[in-house]
Scaffold this active site. Structure first.
Site, PDB file in Angstrom:
ATOM      1  N   TYR A  52       1.013  -1.097  -0.021  1.00  0.00           N
ATOM      2  CA  TYR A  52       0.108   0.048  -0.012  1.00  0.00           C
ATOM      3  C   TYR A  52       0.991   1.208   0.055  1.00  0.00           C
ATOM      4  CZ  TYR A  52      -3.208   3.536   1.646  1.00  0.00           C
ATOM      5  OH  TYR A  52      -3.914   4.813   1.849  1.00  0.00           O
ATOM      6  N   ASP A  89       9.488   3.412  -0.604  1.00  0.00           N
ATOM      7  CA  ASP A  89       8.487   3.848   0.203  1.00  0.00           C
ATOM      8  C   ASP A  89       8.928   3.845   1.736  1.00  0.00           C
ATOM      9  OD1 ASP A  89       6.254   4.337   1.891  1.00  0.00           O
ATOM     10  OD2 ASP A  89       4.723   3.854   0.276  1.00  0.00           O
ATOM     11  N   LYS A 138       4.526   9.743   8.511  1.00  0.00           N
ATOM     12  CA  LYS A 138       4.513   9.317   9.561  1.00  0.00           C
ATOM     13  C   LYS A 138       5.700   9.525  10.694  1.00  0.00           C
ATOM     14  CE  LYS A 138       1.850   5.280   7.817  1.00  0.00           C
ATOM     15  NZ  LYS A 138       0.379   5.130   8.482  1.00  0.00           N
TER      16      LYS A 138
HETATM   17  C1  PLP Z   1       4.116   2.296   3.259  1.00  0.00           C
HETATM   18  C2  PLP Z   1       2.931   3.345   3.021  1.00  0.00           C
HETATM   19  N1  PLP Z   1       3.046   4.316   2.054  1.00  0.00           N
HETATM   20  C3  PLP Z   1       1.864   5.333   2.259  1.00  0.00           C
HETATM   21  C4  PLP Z   1       1.249   5.388   2.931  1.00  0.00           C
HETATM   22  C5  PLP Z   1       0.195   6.565   2.724  1.00  0.00           C
HETATM   23  O1  PLP Z   1       0.529   7.571   3.908  1.00  0.00           O
HETATM   24  P1  PLP Z   1      -0.609   8.614   4.355  1.00  0.00           P
HETATM   25  O2  PLP Z   1      -1.607   7.824   5.199  1.00  0.00           O
HETATM   26  O3  PLP Z   1       0.138   9.512   5.113  1.00  0.00           O
HETATM   27  O4  PLP Z   1      -0.982   9.292   3.051  1.00  0.00           O
HETATM   28  C6  PLP Z   1       1.115   4.381   4.211  1.00  0.00           C
HETATM   29  C7  PLP Z   1       0.001   4.588   5.263  1.00  0.00           C
HETATM   30  O5  PLP Z   1      -0.293   3.756   5.760  1.00  0.00           O
HETATM   31  C8  PLP Z   1       1.821   3.465   4.157  1.00  0.00           C
HETATM   32  O6  PLP Z   1       1.723   2.631   4.998  1.00  0.00           O
END
Ligand code: PLP
Length: 457
Positions: free
Chosen positions: A167, A269, A297
């Site tokens: 994700y 990511d 985060k």
């Molecule tokens: C690996 C990863 N990338 C991107 C995101 C998206 O981040 P945001 O919720 O700050 O948009 C998340 C959210 O849980 C994530 O776990």
């Protein structure tokens, strides 16, 4: 004792009984959450601000958090292992971060003009993650979506490759095969691109390709077939939305080498791994440098902030016409929280503490798992880790579909009822903070050991 099917069947039957009993107790104990839910559904779909916060039959609503503790609206006190889906490695109301935020609130929260602290934060991110340049956003989704645009601009190609079961945020172009069902995911070697949401344009799937994690050969076959069309490979170097799946030795380096060979931009990511599993994230921990990376985060210490960055020659696309805007990007409030987090809280000593906490927690859990023959394994990555209800470690998303969800469903209310606040979903993992103590860890271990004993009884 473990491994026999009679034993495993008994564990699953016991889990079902535990779920029924513990859920009934949880619902009985949380009338204020229920009442707030009934109010909230009138003004918000599902009664929550984001669909990740949904709960069945209603979510628990929190009132406040201090240190390693959170309190729900019914007044129950929990040790927090959910930690804002991994955003609060600094601990709740961390005094250093709170002071930085209060100062920013008193001296101007927002100008939409870059301030000196934003420059200092950019320098700190470049230092930690070994990059030349960064830009700021407000979330992980925005970071990934802009990194993708920059990679497309740099390569002049359109197709993006991602990993099955990962994700990267709720932007249309990346919301494929996040949690595909067995009936729609296609063959193991050639996974189909399955949209995660309604409302995505059908034709968008022509720009996405899916490959399994820990399988560099599958990625190489894809590149041999259409490498000259692929702009970027975006991946979590450690998969963190299916419990935790570690990269096998050599896998990340092979992906790195293939991207270099085919001129594909490698994007890590690091939204979840970023500053949690090492000061310099997965790139540092596993010794592989991407071309671009995205963060969010825990870099913010609880404030809404994201960033992406990497090599100057790629980031320079922003000067050459790849659009990157945002009213709140690099705003003084979020920047103050993030700078204090990275320079004063998540110091080298914090990572020594995280190693200790992780070893103490997984050591205790492993002992209980072994003693009672529970089909489960743990993963320890410092302040992040998880229990996966399967006898052997996961290597890719399809393994995750074979976990024993009955055990997870029983564990959630069991732990909540014993004052251990967990994420509502087996795809998540725990996050500890610099304000967690040995006593907090032992509370988790003790509750889990009792759970294992009850499962095996
Ligand atoms: C690996 C990863 N990338 C991107 C995101 C998206 O981040 P945001 O919720 O700050 O948009 C998340 C959210 O849980 C994530 O776990």
């Amino acid at each position: 004792m473990s491994g026999s099917s009679d034993h495993d069947d008994r564990i699953t039957r016991n889990a079902q009984a535990i779920t029924d009993r513990e859920m009934a107790r949880l619902l009985e104990n949380t009338p204020a959450s229920k009442a707030l839910f009934e109010r909230a559904v009138k003004s918000m779909p599902g009664g929550v601000a984001s669909s990740f916060q949904l709960g069945d039959p209603y979510p628990l609503y929190l009132d406040r958090g201090i240190g390693s503790h959170v309190w729900d609206v019914d007044g129950h006190d929990y040790i927090d292992f959910h930690n804002g889906f991994g955003s609060i490695a600094v601990g709740h109301a961390n005094p250093i971060v709170a002071e930085a935020v209060a100062h920013a609130a008193r001296t101007g929260m927002h100008f939409a003009v870059t301030v000196e602290k934003t420059v200092a934060l950019a320098e700190e991110l470049c230092r930690r993650f070994n990059c030349d340049q960064v830009r700021f956003t407000n979330s992980g989704t925005e970071s990934n979506m802009t990194a993708i645009r920059v990679a497309r601009s740099f390569t002049g190609r359109d197709v993006i490759c991602k990993i099955e079961g990962s994700y990267h945020g709720h932007v249309d172009q990346l919301m494929y095969s996040c949690t595909p069902g067995a009936e729609s995911m296609g063959g193991r070697d050639t996974p189909l691109a399955t949209p995660k949401s309604k409302g995505m344009p059908k034709e968008l799937d022509q720009w996405i390709r899916i490959v399994p994690f820990n399988d560099a050969d599958a990625f190489e076959r894809l590149l041999q077939a259409e490498g000259d069309r692929i702009a970027a490979m975006i991946m979590e170097p450690v998969m963190m939305n299916v419990g935790i799946i570690l990269p096998q030795p050599g896998y990340l380096q092979k992906i790195r080498d293939l991207c270099t060979k085919y001129g594909v931009v490698l994007i890590f990511d690091e939204v979840k791994c970023g500053v949690t599993i090492a000061s310099g994230g997965a790139a540092e921990r596993f010794g592989v440098q991407p071309d671009l990376a995205s963060w969010a985060k825990s870099i913010g210490g609880g404030a809404a902030i994201g960033a992406f960055g990497g090599k100057a020659e790629i980031m320079d696309e922003i000067n050459r016409g790849a659009a990157h805007q945002g009213t709140y990007n690099g705003n003084p409030l979020s920047v103050a929280a993030s700078l204090a987090t990275l320079t004063q809280v998540l110091t080298p000593e914090a990572y020594v503490l995280f190693t200790h906490l992780g070893e103490r927690l997984t050591g205790g859990l492993d002992k209980a798992i072994a003693e009672h023959g529970i089909p489960a394994v743990t993963v320890d990555l410092g302040c992040k880790g998880c229990v996966t209800y399967r006898s052997t470690p996961l290597t890719n998303y399809r393994d995750f579909l074979e976990t024993n969800t009955e055990l997870y469903h029983a564990s959630y209310p069991w732990m909540i009822n014993r004052g251990v606040f967990m994420t509502p979903g087996d795809e998540e993992q725990w996050t500890m903070s610099v304000l967690h103590s040995d006593a907090d860890i032992d509370r988790y271990v003790d509750a889990f050991a009792e759970f294992c004993a009850e499962l095996a009884a």
